[in-house]
Design an enzyme around this catalytic site. Structure first.
Site, PDB file in Angstrom:
ATOM      1  N   TYR A 213       0.819  -1.210   0.000  1.00 41.43           N
ATOM      2  CA  TYR A 213       0.000   0.000   0.000  1.00 41.43           C
ATOM      3  C   TYR A 213       0.855   1.263   0.000  1.00 41.43           C
ATOM      4  O   TYR A 213       0.432   2.311  -0.479  1.00 41.43           O
ATOM      5  CB  TYR A 213      -0.913   0.031   1.236  1.00 41.43           C
ATOM      6  CG  TYR A 213      -2.174  -0.761   1.101  1.00 41.43           C
ATOM      7  CD1 TYR A 213      -2.147  -2.134   0.908  1.00 41.43           C
ATOM      8  CD2 TYR A 213      -3.419  -0.141   1.182  1.00 41.43           C
ATOM      9  CE1 TYR A 213      -3.313  -2.865   0.799  1.00 41.43           C
ATOM     10  CE2 TYR A 213      -4.591  -0.863   1.072  1.00 41.43           C
ATOM     11  CZ  TYR A 213      -4.527  -2.227   0.880  1.00 41.43           C
ATOM     12  OH  TYR A 213      -5.687  -2.938   0.775  1.00 41.43           O
TER      13      TYR A 213
ATOM     14  N   LYS B 215       3.642 -15.194   1.716  1.00 45.13           N
ATOM     15  CA  LYS B 215       4.032 -16.008   0.563  1.00 45.13           C
ATOM     16  C   LYS B 215       5.555 -16.088   0.571  1.00 45.13           C
ATOM     17  O   LYS B 215       6.234 -15.548  -0.309  1.00 45.13           O
ATOM     18  CB  LYS B 215       3.514 -15.385  -0.734  1.00 45.13           C
ATOM     19  CG  LYS B 215       2.006 -15.500  -0.927  1.00 45.13           C
ATOM     20  CD  LYS B 215       1.562 -16.826  -1.512  1.00 45.13           C
ATOM     21  CE  LYS B 215       1.971 -16.993  -2.946  1.00 45.13           C
ATOM     22  NZ  LYS B 215       1.601 -18.320  -3.494  1.00 45.13           N
TER      23      LYS B 215
ATOM     24  N   ASP C 129      -2.211 -18.130   0.245  1.00 44.34           N
ATOM     25  CA  ASP C 129      -3.219 -18.739  -0.637  1.00 44.34           C
ATOM     26  C   ASP C 129      -3.848 -19.958   0.038  1.00 44.34           C
ATOM     27  O   ASP C 129      -5.060 -20.169  -0.006  1.00 44.34           O
ATOM     28  CB  ASP C 129      -2.631 -19.088  -2.016  1.00 44.34           C
ATOM     29  CG  ASP C 129      -1.331 -19.861  -1.958  1.00 44.34           C
ATOM     30  OD1 ASP C 129      -0.761 -20.021  -0.853  1.00 44.34           O
ATOM     31  OD2 ASP C 129      -0.864 -20.326  -3.018  1.00 44.34           O
TER      32      ASP C 129
ATOM     33  N   ASP D 268      -6.163  -7.592   4.038  1.00 44.37           N
ATOM     34  CA  ASP D 268      -7.335  -6.948   3.436  1.00 44.37           C
ATOM     35  C   ASP D 268      -8.218  -8.004   2.780  1.00 44.37           C
ATOM     36  O   ASP D 268      -9.425  -8.077   3.007  1.00 44.37           O
ATOM     37  CB  ASP D 268      -6.855  -5.927   2.392  1.00 44.37           C
ATOM     38  CG  ASP D 268      -7.999  -5.213   1.700  1.00 44.37           C
ATOM     39  OD1 ASP D 268      -8.949  -4.819   2.405  1.00 44.37           O
ATOM     40  OD2 ASP D 268      -7.953  -5.056   0.472  1.00 44.37           O
TER      41      ASP D 268
ATOM     42  N   ASP E 105     -12.063  -9.728   4.098  1.00 41.38           N
ATOM     43  CA  ASP E 105     -13.325  -9.723   3.334  1.00 41.38           C
ATOM     44  C   ASP E 105     -13.848 -11.150   3.195  1.00 41.38           C
ATOM     45  O   ASP E 105     -15.051 -11.412   3.297  1.00 41.38           O
ATOM     46  CB  ASP E 105     -13.124  -9.130   1.928  1.00 41.38           C
ATOM     47  CG  ASP E 105     -13.475  -7.641   1.858  1.00 41.38           C
ATOM     48  OD1 ASP E 105     -13.261  -6.939   2.858  1.00 41.38           O
ATOM     49  OD2 ASP E 105     -13.965  -7.188   0.804  1.00 41.38           O
TER      50      ASP E 105
HETATM   51  C1  IPM Z   1     -10.414  -1.630   3.765  1.00 40.43           C
HETATM   52  C2  IPM Z   1     -10.511  -0.995   2.391  1.00 40.43           C
HETATM   53  C3  IPM Z   1      -9.356  -0.067   2.169  1.00 40.43           C
HETATM   54  C4  IPM Z   1      -8.092  -0.907   2.127  1.00 40.43           C
HETATM   55  C5  IPM Z   1      -9.435   0.827   0.917  1.00 40.43           C
HETATM   56  C6  IPM Z   1     -10.711   1.579   0.811  1.00 40.43           C
HETATM   57  C7  IPM Z   1      -8.267   1.791   0.905  1.00 40.43           C
HETATM   58  O1  IPM Z   1     -10.624  -1.978   1.420  1.00 40.43           O
HETATM   59  O2  IPM Z   1     -10.352  -0.896   4.764  1.00 40.43           O
HETATM   60  O3  IPM Z   1     -10.457  -2.848   3.882  1.00 40.43           O
HETATM   61  O4  IPM Z   1      -7.760  -1.494   1.097  1.00 40.43           O
HETATM   62  O5  IPM Z   1      -7.419  -0.964   3.166  1.00 40.43           O
HETATM   63 MN    MN Z   2     -10.869  -4.014   2.221  1.00 41.05          MN
END
Ligand code: IPM
Ligand code: MN
Ligand code: NAD
Length: 359
Positions: free
Chosen positions: A140, A196, A229, A253, A257
Site C-alpha cells: 500500500y 508467501k 493462498d 485486506d 473480506d
Molecule cells: C479496507 C478498504 C481499504 C483498504 C481501501 C478503501 C483503501 O478496502 O479498509 O479494507 O484497502 O485498506
Molecule cells: Mn478491504
C-alpha cells in the site's frame, strides 16, 4: 471510571458511511452520554467541499481525539479524481499519520446467524477468529509506486511490497499478545501467520522475523505458518481451526473480506486500527461505501455499531459498555432482527432500534 472528558471523532464519509455512523452515534449517545462526539468531513464529501479528501484541520482533530470512528469512503463519482485526492487516499493518510499499524478485524459468528453464512452451519457455529492485519506498510505504501510510459510506448504499473523487521515485529507482537488472552484447543490455537515466503522476499523476512520474535518472547503461544493462498482455502474449509490470523496489509485486506462472509455478511465486520499505547485508535467497519445501496436506509449498521464497541474497549477504557453493546447486538439478532443483507427486511434505523432496545 474516567476522569476527563473523552472525545470521539466521527468521520461519516461517503455512501452508506453517514447512514451507519449515525446509528453508531445514537448508540454512543445512549450508553455514554458524557462522551464528547464531534463530526467532520472526510473522503469524497471533503474533496467536494474543500478540494482535498483530508484537511489539515481534520487530521489535527483526529490526533487530539481519544478515538476516531470512520464510516466509509469512496464511490464511482470520484473514480477519475487524481489518486492523491481520492477518498481512499484520505483513509491511507489517516492510518499512516496516526501510525495505527495493527488492524484488528474480528470475524465472529453470532449464534443466530450461523444459518446466514455462506458456509454450512456446522463450519461456522462458534466461529471466533481475530485477524491482525498490518496497516501502515507493505504494498500500500512501498515506493516506487507509479504508472510509467516505457520507451516502446507501453505503460507499466509499479507497486512495491516492502517490510522492515521493525514493522513486522511490532504487529506480530500485537498478534501474540492477543493470542495470549484467547486460549483455544483448535488446530491453530495460537497465531497463524500468513505470507508467501515461497515466492516473496518480504514474505520470507516476515516468516523469519515472526519466528524469531516468537522464540524470544512468546514461546507460550502456539505459532503456525501458512502460505496466504492456502490460508484463503483453509478459511472456507475449516475456519474454526483458526484463532489469531496474522497477515500483511494486502493479504489481511483480502482474507478479512473473505472471513466476513463466514459471519453472515460484510455488514457485520468491525475493525480497530491501533498504534502504540496512548495514541488514538481508528475504528471503521470493514465494508466500504456500498454505492449500490447508499441512500436507501437499508445498510446493515452492525459493523459500525461493533466498531464503536471496539472503540469503547480498546481506546476509551470502557470494557463494561463494550460488553453491553456486544450483548445487545447478540440479543437483537436472537430476536430475529435482520437487515436485507442478512435475509431480512429491516431498515438501517430499525436494526439500530432493535439493538438500542437491549441497552
Ligand atoms: C479496507 C478498504 C481499504 C483498504 C481501501 C478503501 C483503501 O478496502 O479498509 O479494507 O484497502 O485498506
Ligand atoms: Mn478491504
Ligand atoms: P463495499 O464493501 O462497499 O460493497 C461490497 C458489497 O457489500 C456491495 O454489494 C454492498 O452493497 C455490500 N455491503 C457493504 N456494506 C454493507 C452493509 N453495511 N450492509 C449491507 N450491505 C453492505 O465494497 P466495494 O463495492 O468494492 O467498494 C465501494 C467503494 O467503497 C469503493 O470506492 C471502495 O474503494 C470503497 N471502500 C472503502 C472502504 C472504507 O472506507 N474502509 C472499504 C472498502 C471499500
Amino acid at each position: 471510571m474516567t476522569t476527563s472528558t473523552q472525545t470521539l471523532l466521527l468521520l461519516p464519509g461517503d455512501g452508506i458511511g453517514p447512514e451507519v455512523t449515525e446509528e453508531a452515534r445514537r448508540v454512543a449517545a445512549h450508553v455514554a452520554p458524557d462522551l464528547q462526539i464531534e463530526s467532520a468531513f472526510f473522503g469524497g464529501v471533503s474533496y467536494d467541499r474543500f478540494g482535498t479528501p483530508l484537511t489539515e484541520e481534520v487530521m489535527n482533530s483526529a490526533r487530539k481525539a481519544d478515538a476516531i470512528l470512520m464510516g466509509a469512503v469512496g464511490g464511482p463519482q470520484w473514480d477519475s479524481v487524481p489518486r492523491d485526492k481520492r477518498p481512499e487516499a484520505a483513509l491511507l493518510a489517516m492510518r499512516k499519520n496516526l501510525d495505527v499499524y495493527a488492524n484488528l478485524r474480528p470475524a465472529f459468528c453470532f449464534p443466530a446467524l450461523a444459518g446466514a453464512s455462506a458456509l454450512k452451519r456446522e463450519l461456522v457455529e462458534g466461529l471466533d477468529i481475530m485477524i491482525v492485519r498490518e496497516l501502515t506498510s507493505g504494498v500500500y505504501f512501498g515506493q516506487p509506486k507509479t504508472i510509467e510510459t516505457l520507451p516502446n510506448g507501453e505503460r507499466r504499473g509499479v507497486d512495491t511490497q516492502s517490510y522492515t523487521t521493525g514493522e513486522i515485529r511490532r504487529v506480530a507482537a500485537r498478534a501474540f499478545e492477543l493470542a495470549r488472552g484467547r486460549s483455544r484447543t483448535s488446530k491453530f490455537a495460537g497465531v497463524l501467520s500468513c505470507e508467501k515466503s515461497n515466492v516473496m522476499e518480504s514474505g520470507l523476512l516476515w516468516r523469519e522475523e515472526v519466528t524469531k520474535l516468537h522464540a524470544e518472547k512468546y514461546g507460550d503461544v502456539k505459532l503456525d505458518h501458512m502460505l496466504a493462498d492456502a490460508a484463503a482455502m483453509h478459511l472456507v474449509k475449516a475456519p474454526k481451526d483458526i484463532n489469531v490470523l496474522l497477515a500483511d496489509n494486502l493479504f489481511g485486506d483480502i482474507l478479512s473480506d473473505e472471513a466476513s462472509m463466514l459471519t453472515g455478511s460484510i455488514g457485520m465486520l468491525p475493525s480497530a486500527a491501533l498504534g502504540d499505547p496512548g495514541t488514538p485508535g481508528l475504528y471503521e467497519p470493514v465494508h466500504g461505501s456500498a454505492p449500490d445501496i447508499a441512500g436507501k436506509n437499508i445498510a446493515n449498521p452492525i459493523a459500525a455499531i461493533l466498531s464503536l464497541e471496539m472503540a469503547m474497549r480498546w481506546s476509551l477504557g470502557r470494557a463494561d459498555i463494550a460488553d453491553r453493546i456486544f450483548a445487545a447486538v447478540g440479543k437483537a439478532l436472537d430476536g430475529g432482527a435482520r437487515t436485507t443483507d442478512l435475509g431480512g427486511a429491516m431498515s438501517t434505523r430499525q436494526m439500530a432500534d432493535a439493538i438500542l432496545k437491549h441497552l
